[in-house]
Design a protein around this motif. Structure first.
Motif, PDB file in Angstrom:
ATOM      1  N   LEU A   9       3.290   8.984   6.862  1.00  0.00           N
ATOM      2  CA  LEU A   9       1.874   8.689   7.084  1.00  0.00           C
ATOM      3  C   LEU A   9       1.475   8.872   8.539  1.00  0.00           C
ATOM      4  CD1 LEU A   9       1.535   5.486   4.852  1.00  0.00           C
ATOM      5  CD2 LEU A   9       0.617   7.756   4.378  1.00  0.00           C
ATOM      6  N   ASP A  10       2.426   9.294   9.354  1.00  0.00           N
ATOM      7  CA  ASP A  10       2.167   9.628  10.766  1.00  0.00           C
ATOM      8  C   ASP A  10       1.727   8.430  11.601  1.00  0.00           C
ATOM      9  OD1 ASP A  10       2.842  12.333  10.480  1.00  0.00           O
ATOM     10  OD2 ASP A  10       0.836  12.814   9.726  1.00  0.00           O
ATOM     11  N   TYR A  11       2.277   7.272  11.307  1.00  0.00           N
ATOM     12  CA  TYR A  11       2.057   6.151  12.220  1.00  0.00           C
ATOM     13  C   TYR A  11       2.707   6.513  13.554  1.00  0.00           C
ATOM     14  CZ  TYR A  11       0.369   3.163   8.441  1.00  0.00           C
ATOM     15  OH  TYR A  11      -0.366   2.628   7.416  1.00  0.00           O
ATOM     16  N   PRO A  12       2.037   6.259  14.664  1.00  0.00           N
ATOM     17  CA  PRO A  12       2.486   6.809  15.945  1.00  0.00           C
ATOM     18  C   PRO A  12       3.731   6.170  16.537  1.00  0.00           C
ATOM     19  CG  PRO A  12       0.582   5.384  16.267  1.00  0.00           C
ATOM     20  CD  PRO A  12       0.767   5.517  14.790  1.00  0.00           C
ATOM     21  N   LEU A  13       4.027   4.908  16.176  1.00  0.00           N
ATOM     22  CA  LEU A  13       5.127   4.226  16.848  1.00  0.00           C
ATOM     23  C   LEU A  13       5.790   3.249  15.889  1.00  0.00           C
ATOM     24  CD1 LEU A  13       6.611   3.868  19.541  1.00  0.00           C
ATOM     25  CD2 LEU A  13       4.929   2.120  20.166  1.00  0.00           C
ATOM     26  N   THR A  14       7.135   3.280  15.836  1.00  0.00           N
ATOM     27  CA  THR A  14       7.879   2.382  14.955  1.00  0.00           C
ATOM     28  C   THR A  14       8.911   1.601  15.755  1.00  0.00           C
ATOM     29  OG1 THR A  14       9.448   4.172  14.418  1.00  0.00           O
ATOM     30  CG2 THR A  14       7.594   3.810  12.898  1.00  0.00           C
ATOM     31  N   ILE A  15       9.048   0.337  15.395  1.00  0.00           N
ATOM     32  CA  ILE A  15      10.045  -0.546  16.001  1.00  0.00           C
ATOM     33  C   ILE A  15      10.908  -1.130  14.895  1.00  0.00           C
ATOM     34  CG2 ILE A  15      10.431  -2.699  17.283  1.00  0.00           C
ATOM     35  CD1 ILE A  15       7.798  -2.280  18.695  1.00  0.00           C
ATOM     36  N   ALA A  16      12.218  -1.143  15.099  1.00  0.00           N
ATOM     37  CA  ALA A  16      13.143  -1.809  14.186  1.00  0.00           C
ATOM     38  C   ALA A  16      13.656  -3.079  14.854  1.00  0.00           C
ATOM     39  CB  ALA A  16      14.311  -0.900  13.834  1.00  0.00           C
ATOM     40  N   ILE A  17      13.600  -4.192  14.133  1.00  0.00           N
ATOM     41  CA  ILE A  17      14.176  -5.451  14.606  1.00  0.00           C
ATOM     42  C   ILE A  17      15.304  -5.808  13.654  1.00  0.00           C
ATOM     43  CG2 ILE A  17      13.770  -7.902  15.020  1.00  0.00           C
ATOM     44  CD1 ILE A  17      10.917  -7.274  15.714  1.00  0.00           C
ATOM     45  N   GLY A  18      16.514  -5.893  14.178  1.00  0.00           N
ATOM     46  CA  GLY A  18      17.661  -6.153  13.319  1.00  0.00           C
ATOM     47  C   GLY A  18      18.839  -6.707  14.087  1.00  0.00           C
ATOM     48  N   HIS A  19      19.991  -6.738  13.399  1.00  0.00           N
ATOM     49  CA  HIS A  19      21.175  -7.390  13.953  1.00  0.00           C
ATOM     50  C   HIS A  19      22.389  -6.468  14.021  1.00  0.00           C
ATOM     51  CE1 HIS A  19      18.699 -10.917  13.267  1.00  0.00           C
ATOM     52  NE2 HIS A  19      18.580 -10.558  12.013  1.00  0.00           N
ATOM     53  N   ALA A  64       6.330   5.309   6.004  1.00  0.00           N
ATOM     54  CA  ALA A  64       5.474   5.072   7.173  1.00  0.00           C
ATOM     55  C   ALA A  64       5.487   6.284   8.106  1.00  0.00           C
ATOM     56  CB  ALA A  64       5.948   3.824   7.916  1.00  0.00           C
ATOM     57  N   GLN A  65       6.636   6.895   8.247  1.00  0.00           N
ATOM     58  CA  GLN A  65       6.730   8.085   9.101  1.00  0.00           C
ATOM     59  C   GLN A  65       5.972   9.259   8.495  1.00  0.00           C
ATOM     60  OE1 GLN A  65      11.021   8.166   9.300  1.00  0.00           O
ATOM     61  NE2 GLN A  65      11.073   7.117  11.282  1.00  0.00           N
ATOM     62  N   VAL A 102      -1.301  -3.807  13.948  1.00  0.00           N
ATOM     63  CA  VAL A 102       0.146  -3.909  13.739  1.00  0.00           C
ATOM     64  C   VAL A 102       0.420  -4.044  12.247  1.00  0.00           C
ATOM     65  CG1 VAL A 102       2.245  -5.233  14.221  1.00  0.00           C
ATOM     66  CG2 VAL A 102       0.465  -5.024  15.985  1.00  0.00           C
ATOM     67  N   LEU A 103       1.387  -3.284  11.769  1.00  0.00           N
ATOM     68  CA  LEU A 103       1.839  -3.363  10.382  1.00  0.00           C
ATOM     69  C   LEU A 103       3.293  -3.815  10.383  1.00  0.00           C
ATOM     70  CD1 LEU A 103       1.626  -2.778   7.314  1.00  0.00           C
ATOM     71  CD2 LEU A 103       2.230  -0.395   7.828  1.00  0.00           C
ATOM     72  N   LEU A 104       3.568  -4.950   9.748  1.00  0.00           N
ATOM     73  CA  LEU A 104       4.923  -5.472   9.658  1.00  0.00           C
ATOM     74  C   LEU A 104       5.451  -5.279   8.239  1.00  0.00           C
ATOM     75  CD1 LEU A 104       3.106  -8.014  11.331  1.00  0.00           C
ATOM     76  CD2 LEU A 104       5.455  -8.163  12.187  1.00  0.00           C
ATOM     77  N   ILE A 105       6.675  -4.761   8.111  1.00  0.00           N
ATOM     78  CA  ILE A 105       7.282  -4.472   6.822  1.00  0.00           C
ATOM     79  C   ILE A 105       8.646  -5.144   6.759  1.00  0.00           C
ATOM     80  CG2 ILE A 105       8.042  -2.661   5.236  1.00  0.00           C
ATOM     81  CD1 ILE A 105       6.177  -0.721   6.718  1.00  0.00           C
ATOM     82  N   PHE A 117       5.879  -1.370  -0.549  1.00  0.00           N
ATOM     83  CA  PHE A 117       5.105  -0.558   0.394  1.00  0.00           C
ATOM     84  C   PHE A 117       4.980   0.892  -0.063  1.00  0.00           C
ATOM     85  CE2 PHE A 117       4.948   1.971   4.398  1.00  0.00           C
ATOM     86  CZ  PHE A 117       3.693   1.577   4.822  1.00  0.00           C
ATOM     87  N   CYS A 118       6.057   1.457  -0.553  1.00  0.00           N
ATOM     88  CA  CYS A 118       6.053   2.875  -0.928  1.00  0.00           C
ATOM     89  C   CYS A 118       5.216   3.162  -2.165  1.00  0.00           C
ATOM     90  CB  CYS A 118       7.481   3.357  -1.172  1.00  0.00           C
ATOM     91  SG  CYS A 118       8.523   3.300   0.295  1.00  0.00           S
TER      92      CYS A 118
END
Length: 366
Positions: free
Chosen positions: A130-140, A127-128, A60-63, A95-96
């Motif tokens: 770099l072809d990471y297979p799955l991304t999740i956004a946590i926000g408000h 991150a996209q 897992v990579l958290l940003i 990160f970039c």
């Protein structure tokens, strides 16, 4: 030198901001109860009940940035201990700039408040690429750009927000990340502790107990007014909470504050102990508690003001100002310490503001 007060050019605006801030802090028990209820009813995010989506995930990579970065750092401990997955935390703004290799089977979780910050969106784009297979956004904010550009979303509704200081949003992010960790643990066939549901149910009441510590925290705040600097120390999963606490003192009380892992106190900070500084320790009673106490004792001979938050009754230990926290929660306990530090920063700023107003008024009359 005393803690700097806020800009008094618009006292009425500042007073309103302080009222909103206190309301946000006090809203957190009800907020967590609401989020937990939605999670149980599967109305928070349907994919939280679909662990099979993450069966192929191996890391897992958290940003994140700011307070969200501290939430990500705290969540790393949950992901590694409960889900058995290696976790890495990166600042969105940095990160970039890194030359990273694509890592298959890595889940990317991006945490943000507004979902519109340029560095956060750039980190997602990188991150996209770099072809990471799955991304999740946590926000408000459900309609934010970040939420629209990830494959999965966890929308944490915290109600109306005023100002830019993260309090209830930080608490919501921690809880949301814990819920995600549960799903990841199930996806990895890790045994879920049997007391998790009971712990979640107990969280809102535990938060209320922390909020009820306000009279004692106000007494501490009066002492903190007299210090030139504040250092907040902790260990393991509480170290990011110390960092978040230091950020709150800077943002709310406008004073110099830094966080330090307890084992690092002897490197540098000990040389400042003869100055007028305060040391605030997050001390949950666990296998490292005695070691932490030993680290704190080295400051007794330097006239350093020591303040300890602990679920153990430590009031009889000479040289320590202590407040007893609620009964320890096995996994969610860092949330309680985060809220206690929010309250403490608020009351430190509140006293400073009141004193500044009084001084200004006296000067005008003279």
């Amino acid at each position: 030198m005393p803690i700097a007060s806020a800009d008094l050019s618009s006292p009425s605006l500042y007073t309103a901001e302080r009222g909103w801030l206190l309301q946000a802090i006090n809203d957190q028990a009800a907020l967590c109860a609401n989020l937990i209820e939605h999670a149980k009813a599967n109305t928070l995010a349907p994919w939280l009940q679909e662990p099979e989506r993450f069966a192929d995930i191996q890391a897992v990579l958290l940003i994140a940035s700011g307070s969200s970065f501290h939430a990500a750092q705290a969540a790393r401990f949950w992901i590694e201990s409960l889900a058995g997955l290696p976790a890495q935390v990166e600042l969105a703004s940095e990160f970039c700039q890194q030359h990273l290799l694509s890592r298959p089977h890595t889940l990317v979780i991006i945490i943000a408040e507004s979902g519109e910050a340029a560095d956060t969106l750039a980190a997602l784009k990188y991150a996209q690429q770099l072809d990471y297979p799955l991304t999740i956004a946590i926000g408000h904010h459900a309609d934010s750009t970040l939420m629209q550009q990830t494959q999965l979303q966890l929308m944490l509704d915290v109600g109306q927000q005023h100002g830019r200081i993260a309090t209830k949003t930080f608490c919501a992010q921690l809880l949301g990340l814990f819920l995600v960790t549960q799903t990841l643990a199930q996806s990895q066939n890790q045994a879920i502790p049997s007391d998790i549901d009971a712990e979640l149910a107990a969280l809102p009441d535990a938060i209320t107990q922390v909020l009820n510590l306000a009279p004692q925290l106000k007494q501490w705040a009066q002492c903190l007014q007299q210090q030139t600097a504040i250092f907040i120390t902790a260990r393991q999963s509480y170290t990011p909470i110390a960092s978040e606490g230091a950020l709150k003192f800077k943002a709310i009380a406008h004073c110099f504050a830094e966080a330090c892992s307890c084992g690092e106190l002897k490197h540098g900070i000990a040389n400042l102990a003869k100055q007028k500084i305060a040391l605030i320790a997050c001390l949950p009673w666990d296998s490292l508690a005695e070691k932490t106490l030993a680290d704190l004792r080295q400051f007794h001979h330097h006239h350093c003001a020591i303040f300890v938050l602990s679920d153990a009754p430590l009031s009889k230990i000479n040289g320590l100002n202590t407040i007893q926290m609620p009964h320890k929660l096995k996994h969610l306990n860092p949330l309680l310490y985060a809220i206690a530090l929010q309250e403490l920063a608020y009351h430190t700023a509140n006293d400073s503001f009141a004193q500044s107003i009084k001084k200004a008024t006296s000067t005008d009359v003279a």
